[in-house]
Write a protein that holds these residues in place. Structure first.
Motif, mmCIF file in Angstrom:
data_model
loop_
_atom_site.group_PDB
_atom_site.id
_atom_site.type_symbol
_atom_site.label_atom_id
_atom_site.label_comp_id
_atom_site.label_asym_id
_atom_site.label_seq_id
_atom_site.Cartn_x
_atom_site.Cartn_y
_atom_site.Cartn_z
ATOM 1 N N UNK A 80 1.587 1.873 -1.094
ATOM 2 C CA UNK A 80 2.211 2.470 0.090
ATOM 3 C C UNK A 80 2.144 3.981 -0.077
ATOM 4 N N UNK A 81 1.543 4.649 0.857
ATOM 5 C CA UNK A 81 1.348 6.095 0.794
ATOM 6 C C UNK A 81 2.668 6.825 0.528
ATOM 7 N N UNK A 82 2.690 7.614 -0.544
ATOM 8 C CA UNK A 82 3.855 8.413 -0.875
ATOM 9 C C UNK A 82 4.998 7.665 -1.535
ATOM 10 N N UNK A 83 4.882 6.339 -1.698
ATOM 11 C CA UNK A 83 5.982 5.553 -2.257
ATOM 12 C C UNK A 83 5.830 5.287 -3.756
ATOM 13 N N UNK A 84 4.611 5.383 -4.293
ATOM 14 C CA UNK A 84 4.400 5.144 -5.708
ATOM 15 C C UNK A 84 4.564 3.696 -6.120
ATOM 16 N N UNK A 85 4.468 2.774 -5.168
ATOM 17 C CA UNK A 85 4.615 1.355 -5.468
ATOM 18 C C UNK A 85 3.647 0.558 -4.603
ATOM 19 N N UNK A 86 3.361 -0.668 -5.025
ATOM 20 C CA UNK A 86 2.522 -1.534 -4.212
ATOM 21 C C UNK A 86 3.411 -2.434 -3.361
ATOM 22 N N UNK A 87 2.954 -2.645 -2.128
ATOM 23 C CA UNK A 87 3.749 -3.370 -1.140
ATOM 24 C C UNK A 87 2.938 -4.524 -0.571
ATOM 25 N N UNK A 88 3.615 -5.639 -0.345
ATOM 26 C CA UNK A 88 3.022 -6.825 0.268
ATOM 27 C C UNK A 88 3.517 -6.912 1.716
ATOM 28 N N UNK A 89 2.582 -7.011 2.647
ATOM 29 C CA UNK A 89 2.903 -7.158 4.068
ATOM 30 C C UNK A 89 2.575 -8.582 4.484
ATOM 31 N N UNK A 90 3.578 -9.339 4.881
ATOM 32 C CA UNK A 90 3.405 -10.716 5.327
ATOM 33 C C UNK A 90 3.096 -10.683 6.821
ATOM 34 N N UNK A 91 1.995 -11.330 7.211
ATOM 35 C CA UNK A 91 1.470 -11.257 8.576
ATOM 36 C C UNK A 91 1.665 -12.571 9.330
ATOM 37 N N UNK A 92 2.157 -12.465 10.553
ATOM 38 C CA UNK A 92 2.321 -13.631 11.409
ATOM 39 C C UNK A 92 1.146 -13.832 12.354
ATOM 40 N N UNK A 93 0.367 -12.765 12.552
ATOM 41 C CA UNK A 93 -0.828 -12.814 13.408
ATOM 42 C C UNK A 93 -1.765 -11.723 12.930
ATOM 43 N N UNK A 94 -3.059 -12.027 12.880
ATOM 44 C CA UNK A 94 -4.049 -11.039 12.456
ATOM 45 C C UNK A 94 -4.806 -10.523 13.666
ATOM 46 N N UNK A 95 -4.711 -9.237 13.909
ATOM 47 C CA UNK A 95 -5.477 -8.591 14.968
ATOM 48 C C UNK A 95 -6.806 -8.121 14.400
ATOM 49 N N UNK A 96 -7.248 -6.962 14.841
ATOM 50 C CA UNK A 96 -8.501 -6.382 14.358
ATOM 51 C C UNK A 96 -8.272 -5.732 12.990
ATOM 52 N N UNK A 97 -9.278 -5.769 12.145
ATOM 53 C CA UNK A 97 -9.170 -5.151 10.836
ATOM 54 C C UNK A 97 -9.780 -3.755 10.877
ATOM 55 N N UNK A 98 -9.417 -2.959 9.879
ATOM 56 C CA UNK A 98 -10.027 -1.649 9.704
ATOM 57 C C UNK A 98 -10.240 -1.402 8.220
ATOM 58 N N UNK A 99 -11.159 -0.526 7.923
ATOM 59 C CA UNK A 99 -11.460 -0.197 6.536
ATOM 60 C C UNK A 99 -10.246 0.461 5.887
ATOM 61 N N UNK A 100 -9.889 -0.009 4.686
ATOM 62 C CA UNK A 100 -8.733 0.524 3.965
ATOM 63 C C UNK A 100 -9.010 0.429 2.468
ATOM 64 N N UNK A 101 -9.655 1.439 1.888
ATOM 65 C CA UNK A 101 -9.939 1.403 0.455
ATOM 66 C C UNK A 101 -8.661 1.151 -0.357
ATOM 67 N N UNK A 102 -8.796 0.363 -1.395
ATOM 68 C CA UNK A 102 -7.708 0.004 -2.316
ATOM 69 C C UNK A 102 -6.690 -0.948 -1.715
ATOM 70 N N UNK A 103 -6.980 -1.591 -0.589
ATOM 71 C CA UNK A 103 -6.118 -2.620 -0.030
ATOM 72 C C UNK A 103 -6.826 -3.933 -0.169
#
Length: 103
Positions: A80-103
């Motif tokens: 998570x940008x600026x948080x210094x920790x890794x975060x899990x996002x639980x998704x109920x629906x997947x829309x369009x994806x985008x490039x996200x290095x390190x995710x």
């Protein structure tokens, strides 16, 4: 839609980009399978519905949380940008994806 090239289990360390396009079998629900896609994200700005997020230490822990949550169709995990920790996002629906290095 991408196709899986191999399968890994919780005894395997998930590391991107090596785990890209593999099926992951979570320890909490071994009847489920999750396709691992490295360096991409599905976020609410692109039509995805985020159910909740929580800090997790590993990608495997994040996928296991998704497997335990009724209605989870996918999960995103990364720093998570600026948080210094890794975060899990639980998704109920997947829309369009985008490039996200390190995710």
């Amino acid at each position: 839609m991408p196709m899986a090239t191999s399968t890994i289990t919780p005894t395997s360390h998930i590391s991107c980009p090596n785990a890209n396009l593999t099926l992951y079998i979570p320890s909490s629900r071994p009847e489920k399978r999750y396709l691992l896609l490295c360096d991409r994200d599905y976020n609410s700005g692109h039509g995805t519905i985020d159910l909740y997020n929580t800090p997790t230490a590993t990608f495997a822990e994040c996928v296991d949380l998704c497997a335990q949550h009724t209605g989870c169709l996918g999960a995103g995990w990364g720093a998570m940008s600026g948080k210094g920790t890794t975060v899990c996002w639980i998704k109920g629906y997947l829309g369009a994806w985008h490039s996200a290095p390190d995710w």
